[in-house]
Write a protein that holds these residues in place. Structure first.
Motif, PDB file in Angstrom:
ATOM      1  N   LEU A 181       0.825  -1.200   0.000  1.00 48.50           N
ATOM      2  CA  LEU A 181       0.000   0.000   0.000  1.00 48.50           C
ATOM      3  C   LEU A 181       0.862   1.255   0.000  1.00 48.50           C
ATOM      4  CD1 LEU A 181      -2.579  -1.126   2.722  1.00 48.50           C
ATOM      5  CD2 LEU A 181      -2.625  -1.575   0.260  1.00 48.50           C
ATOM      6  N   ASN A 182       0.475   2.205  -0.825  1.00 44.53           N
ATOM      7  CA  ASN A 182       1.185   3.483  -0.927  1.00 44.53           C
ATOM      8  C   ASN A 182       0.161   4.609  -1.022  1.00 44.53           C
ATOM      9  OD1 ASN A 182       4.176   2.514  -1.547  1.00 44.53           O
ATOM     10  ND2 ASN A 182       2.788   1.260  -2.774  1.00 44.53           N
ATOM     11  N   GLU A 183      -0.600   4.806   0.059  1.00 42.53           N
ATOM     12  CA  GLU A 183      -1.663   5.810   0.067  1.00 42.53           C
ATOM     13  C   GLU A 183      -1.219   7.051   0.834  1.00 42.53           C
ATOM     14  OE1 GLU A 183      -5.510   4.436   1.188  1.00 42.53           O
ATOM     15  OE2 GLU A 183      -5.417   2.625  -0.051  1.00 42.53           O
ATOM     16  N   ASN A 191      -1.737   1.220  -4.967  1.00 42.25           N
ATOM     17  CA  ASN A 191      -1.689  -0.022  -4.210  1.00 42.25           C
ATOM     18  C   ASN A 191      -1.548  -1.195  -5.175  1.00 42.25           C
ATOM     19  OD1 ASN A 191      -2.268   1.381  -1.795  1.00 42.25           O
ATOM     20  ND2 ASN A 191      -4.466   1.192  -2.142  1.00 42.25           N
ATOM     21  N   PHE A 192      -0.818  -2.218  -4.728  1.00 39.89           N
ATOM     22  CA  PHE A 192      -0.720  -3.472  -5.473  1.00 39.89           C
ATOM     23  C   PHE A 192      -1.118  -4.615  -4.546  1.00 39.89           C
ATOM     24  CE2 PHE A 192       2.493  -0.744  -7.571  1.00 39.89           C
ATOM     25  CZ  PHE A 192       1.972  -0.754  -8.853  1.00 39.89           C
ATOM     26  N   LYS A 193      -1.939  -5.518  -5.061  1.00 39.84           N
ATOM     27  CA  LYS A 193      -2.430  -6.634  -4.250  1.00 39.84           C
ATOM     28  C   LYS A 193      -2.404  -7.912  -5.084  1.00 39.84           C
ATOM     29  CE  LYS A 193      -5.499  -3.398  -1.878  1.00 39.84           C
ATOM     30  NZ  LYS A 193      -6.893  -3.056  -1.509  1.00 39.84           N
ATOM     31  N   GLY A 194      -2.033  -9.000  -4.444  1.00 42.81           N
ATOM     32  CA  GLY A 194      -1.989 -10.275  -5.146  1.00 42.81           C
ATOM     33  C   GLY A 194      -2.428 -11.406  -4.240  1.00 42.81           C
ATOM     34  N   ALA A 195      -2.878 -12.512  -4.845  1.00 41.00           N
ATOM     35  CA  ALA A 195      -3.330 -13.662  -4.070  1.00 41.00           C
ATOM     36  C   ALA A 195      -3.118 -14.949  -4.856  1.00 41.00           C
ATOM     37  CB  ALA A 195      -4.803 -13.509  -3.701  1.00 41.00           C
ATOM     38  N   GLU A 219      -4.439  -0.467  -7.874  1.00 40.37           N
ATOM     39  CA  GLU A 219      -5.313   0.678  -7.616  1.00 40.37           C
ATOM     40  C   GLU A 219      -4.492   1.959  -7.732  1.00 40.37           C
ATOM     41  OE1 GLU A 219      -8.284  -1.389  -4.304  1.00 40.37           O
ATOM     42  OE2 GLU A 219      -6.525  -0.245  -3.648  1.00 40.37           O
ATOM     43  N   VAL A 220      -5.074   2.967  -8.359  1.00 45.60           N
ATOM     44  CA  VAL A 220      -4.393   4.249  -8.558  1.00 45.60           C
ATOM     45  C   VAL A 220      -5.295   5.375  -8.064  1.00 45.60           C
ATOM     46  CG1 VAL A 220      -3.432   5.846 -10.249  1.00 45.60           C
ATOM     47  CG2 VAL A 220      -3.079   3.392 -10.534  1.00 45.60           C
TER      48      VAL A 220
END
Length: 405
Positions: A181-183, A191-195, A219-220
């Motif tokens: 997360l980079n908010e 944000n970058f998310k992986g699963a 997410e941007v």
């Protein structure tokens, strides 16, 4: 006699002082063993040595609906749509967190079938968060999919999610997740998310296979993060002081899935590999809010599966795509008006069984205590277009009360 009275008075004063000291000391000992309480999003308890923390929340949605389906008699439906109990906190160190969520309403648990598990457990996940920017999780929870699914059902403006979410969402699953997360409040954020997960959905105990689901999402936020974590609820109840915008995109490949919707739905007669694309946009400013979404699912093989023991019996992956558009304005009195339009296209291979659908919704919400306590009313109109040219028109009117902590 005077000496005896004086001696008795001295003894009485000494006894009272001793009792006060004992009582005070005893209370001090008891108080030191009691947890600390906090109130915010739920009821929180923290041990005196801060070794563990527990936060308790609940919410329920009670609703009544008048339904008018073409070619059928009108009907009324009253039900507890959702009843949830949630626990979260940490053990040993605030970097090691946990989240549990249980559901009890019939619409949450689903119909009990022979040989299948009862779906009481929604979330059971352990999270390691070494810093504010990184988190690693293991267990069952929501995948990083479309925005409306990630949002709690308690954070919705209308009583339910869209028809496209119902068909194309990737929902909950068991596995590993990584979030970076980079908010930042007033500058470009991402944000970058992986699963990597089982692909079988929640509470699955079917035979093991070599197919897993791989999910990735970005997410941007061009103008910075939303106020009060506003990405995770619909409507601008925070009344953003500056325009805020979010774009997100997710992709999942679910290998050898055995359900019609990947993590959701009925069982297929043959396993299928599915690919999902999920795109979202969100805007909020000064009470105005707007959302748009695109969702699709495709298969690497024919989406229709046939029962090998009965050629007349079949089931199919719901393949296709859809768009959702939603806009609202929240007045300073916290009375909100919402409009939503959804269009859904079934894949040509399943058009014989699934209609194209359009849905129009007009809703009204009165926020008494933000999303935790609100009154909702909506009217919904559906238009179903079948392969043979037949068109059906259905509508319903609904009232709902949501309350929780």
């Amino acid at each position: 006699m005077r000496n005896l009275a004086l001696a008795f008075a001295v003894f009485f004063v000494w006894a009272v002082q001793a009792q006060v000291k004992v009582t005070t000391d005893d209370n001090d000992l008891k108080l030191s063993a009691l947890p600390y309480y906090s109130y915010g999003k739920g009821l929180g308890l923290t041990s005196p040595d801060s070794i563990f923390q527990l936060n308790i929340r609940f919410r329920m949605q009670n609703r009544v609906t008048y339904i008018d389906t073409e070619d059928e008699r009108p009907a009324y439906d009253g039900q507890i749509r959702r009843l949830r109990l949630r626990f979260d906190g940490y053990v040993g160190n605030p970097k090691f967190l946990y989240a549990l969520q249980l559901s009890f309403a019939p619409g949450d648990v689903g119909e009990v079938k022979d040989g299948e598990n009862i779906n009481i457990i929604r979330d059971a996940v352990v999270i390691y968060r070494p810093s504010r920017r990184w988190s690693f999780s293991f267990g069952q929870t929501k995948l990083p999919g479309n925005r409306q699914r990630i949002n709690s059902s308690g954070g919705l403006q209308l009583s339910d999610r869209t028809i496209n979410n119902a068909r194309f969402t990737i929902d909950r699953d068991f596995g590993f997740q990584l979030h970076q997360l980079n908010e930042f409040q007033d500058k470009f954020s991402w944000n970058f998310k992986g699963a990597v997960s089982s692909g079988e959905g929640r509470n699955a105990t079917d035979d093991a296979d070599d197919g897993v689901a791989v999910t990735g999402k970005a997410e941007v936020f061009p103008f910075g993060a939303f106020a009060k974590d506003g990405t995770n609820f619909e409507g601008d109840i925070a009344r953003e002081q500056k325009p805020k915008l979010m774009f997100s995109g997710a992709f999942q490949q679910n290998n050898l899935a055995h359900r019609t919707g990947g993590q959701l739905g009925d069982d297929l007669f043959e396993r299928r590999t599915m690919k999902s694309v999920l795109l979202d946009a969100m805007f909020k400013y000064d009470g105005w809010a707007a959302m748009a979404a695109y969702m699709s699912r495709s298969t690497t093989e024919n989406p229709i599966t046939i029962n090998p023991d009965d050629p007349t019996d079949f089931n199919y992956v719901f393949a296709g795509n859809g768009f959702d558009y939603q806009a609202s304005y929240n007045f300073p009195s916290n009375f909100e008006i919402i409009g939503r339009y959804s269009i859904q296209h079934a894949h040509e291979r399943i058009r014989l069984f699934a209609p194209h659908t359009k849905q129009y919704t007009l809703g009204f919400t009165k926020y008494i205590w933000e999303h935790a306590f609100k009154l909702q009313a909506e009217v919904n109109y559906d238009q179903l277009s079948y392969w043979d040219g037949d068109v059906k028109n259905n509508w319903y009117f609904r009232l709902q009360v949501e309350i929780g902590i």
